[in-house]
Design an enzyme around this catalytic site. Structure first.
Site, short mmCIF file in Angstrom:
data_model
loop_
_atom_site.label_atom_id
_atom_site.label_comp_id
_atom_site.label_asym_id
_atom_site.label_seq_id
_atom_site.Cartn_x
_atom_site.Cartn_y
_atom_site.Cartn_z
N PRO A 2 0.82 -1.22 0.00
CA PRO A 2 0.00 0.00 0.00
C PRO A 2 0.85 1.27 0.00
O PRO A 2 1.71 1.45 0.84
CB PRO A 2 -0.80 -0.12 1.30
CG PRO A 2 -0.76 -1.58 1.66
CD PRO A 2 0.59 -2.06 1.19
N GLU A 3 0.62 2.12 -1.00
CA GLU A 3 1.23 3.45 -1.04
C GLU A 3 0.10 4.44 -1.25
O GLU A 3 -1.07 4.07 -1.19
CB GLU A 3 2.31 3.51 -2.12
CG GLU A 3 3.38 2.43 -1.89
CD GLU A 3 4.68 2.67 -2.63
OE1 GLU A 3 4.93 3.82 -3.07
OE2 GLU A 3 5.46 1.73 -2.76
N LYS A 51 -0.73 8.24 3.42
CA LYS A 51 -0.98 6.81 3.60
C LYS A 51 -1.97 6.53 4.73
O LYS A 51 -2.16 5.37 5.12
CB LYS A 51 0.33 6.09 3.88
CG LYS A 51 1.35 6.20 2.76
CD LYS A 51 2.58 5.39 3.12
CE LYS A 51 3.68 5.56 2.10
NZ LYS A 51 4.87 4.76 2.44
N ASN A 165 8.02 2.58 -0.91
CA ASN A 165 9.26 2.03 -1.44
C ASN A 165 9.22 1.74 -2.94
O ASN A 165 10.21 1.87 -3.63
CB ASN A 165 9.63 0.76 -0.67
CG ASN A 165 11.12 0.51 -0.66
OD1 ASN A 165 11.90 1.44 -0.52
ND2 ASN A 165 11.52 -0.74 -0.82
N ARG A 248 14.45 -0.64 4.09
CA ARG A 248 13.67 -0.90 2.88
C ARG A 248 14.57 -1.47 1.79
O ARG A 248 15.70 -1.03 1.61
CB ARG A 248 13.03 0.40 2.37
CG ARG A 248 12.19 1.15 3.39
CD ARG A 248 10.87 0.47 3.64
NE ARG A 248 10.02 1.26 4.51
CZ ARG A 248 9.11 2.13 4.08
NH1 ARG A 248 8.95 2.33 2.79
NH2 ARG A 248 8.37 2.81 4.94
#
Length: 268
Positions: A2-3, A51, A165, A248
């Site tokens: 999810p972004e 987000k 990311n 990340r």
């Protein structure tokens, strides 16, 4: 993963299913909210902020949730089987006579006063998909610390709200620099192009859950570098490299992208 684009679409689907209706069931499965009951209250709207998801409810309340890495909200018809995961992963259930919204694996779930929303989203920078998007302010914030690696600057939600990311890696590729290049070393005009491209990519992807950054329509060519370890770069054929020594995973093409590698972050 999810972004900002995924959160925006999730908010729209929740808003369409719940807004303007009374809750017939409310089940918040986190200890601090175990006694909270929203049954009988009207859902006013569901708003994304970066987000974050803000579900505003009659009586001045907001259910705040954040998906982070693998959280998700699913919407079901009354007779539809729930398929978002096993029951022990459910953290929230909000139902009306028409739909049931089920939150799975939500790492953040809080019930706050709507007037206190600033306490959970007030620190965020310009929202790439927000109605108050501010391009100049976003560029200013990204460039505020010239020594900071580009990847870190893009992921910092205080600079830009909505980049995760996947977009970090894709944006660095499109700018032809590595994620570890200090922001101050970006060529003139590149910070502005980066921010403009970030805005365009999220806008292009907000209507679908299948994220795409390449112009190709092929199902196996959705992204330039992310998740493509050892596969050839679409531009130059160089195998895509990856690094997972930090918080990340980063993917990049050493043939197309100029700048320091991940060892620079380790040395720093």
């Amino acid at each position: 993963m999810p972004e900002g684009d995924t959160v925006w679409l999730t908010a729209r689907r929740l808003h369409t299913a719940l807004a303007g209706r009374l809750l017939t069931r409310s089940d918040l499965r986190v200890p601090r909210l175990a006694t909270a009951d929203l049954t009988g209250r009207e859902v006013l709207d569901v708003t994304p902020r970066g987000k974050h998801l803000l579900t505003r409810i009659e009586g001045g309340l907001t259910l705040h949730s954040h998906l982070r890495m693998d959280g998700a909200w699913h919407v079901y018809a009354p007779d539809e089987r729930w398929r978002g995961g096993p029951a022990h992963q459910i953290r929230a259930i909000l139902a009306t006579t028409a739909h049931t919204a089920v939150g799975y694996r939500l790492p953040v779930l809080d019930l706050i006063r709507t007037s206190d929303e600033h306490s959970v989203v007030g620190h965020l920078g310009p929202d790439l998909l927000g109605p108050d998007w501010d391009f100049e302010e976003a560029v200013r914030r990204v460039c505020a610390d010239p020594a900071r690696p580009l990847g870190e600057a893009l992921l910092d939600q205080r600079n830009l709200a909505g980049i995760g990311n996947v977009f970090k890696c894709e944006l660095a590729f499109l700018a032809r620099v590595t994620p570890w290049l200090p922001v101050g070393d970006l060529p003139a005009g590149v910070p502005e192009r980066l921010v403009a491209t970030a805005h365009r990519l999220l806008e292009d992807n907000k209507e679908r859950f299948e994220r795409r950054t390449t112009p190709s329509s092929r199902p196996d060519q959705k992204l330039y570098v992310y998740g493509r370890k050892h596969q050839p770069c679409y531009r130059c054929g160089t195998p895509i490299r990856w690094d997972d020594r930090h918080d990340r995973i980063s993917y990049w093409c050493p043939g197309c992208q100029k700048g320091p590698g991940p060892e620079a972050a380790v040395a720093g």
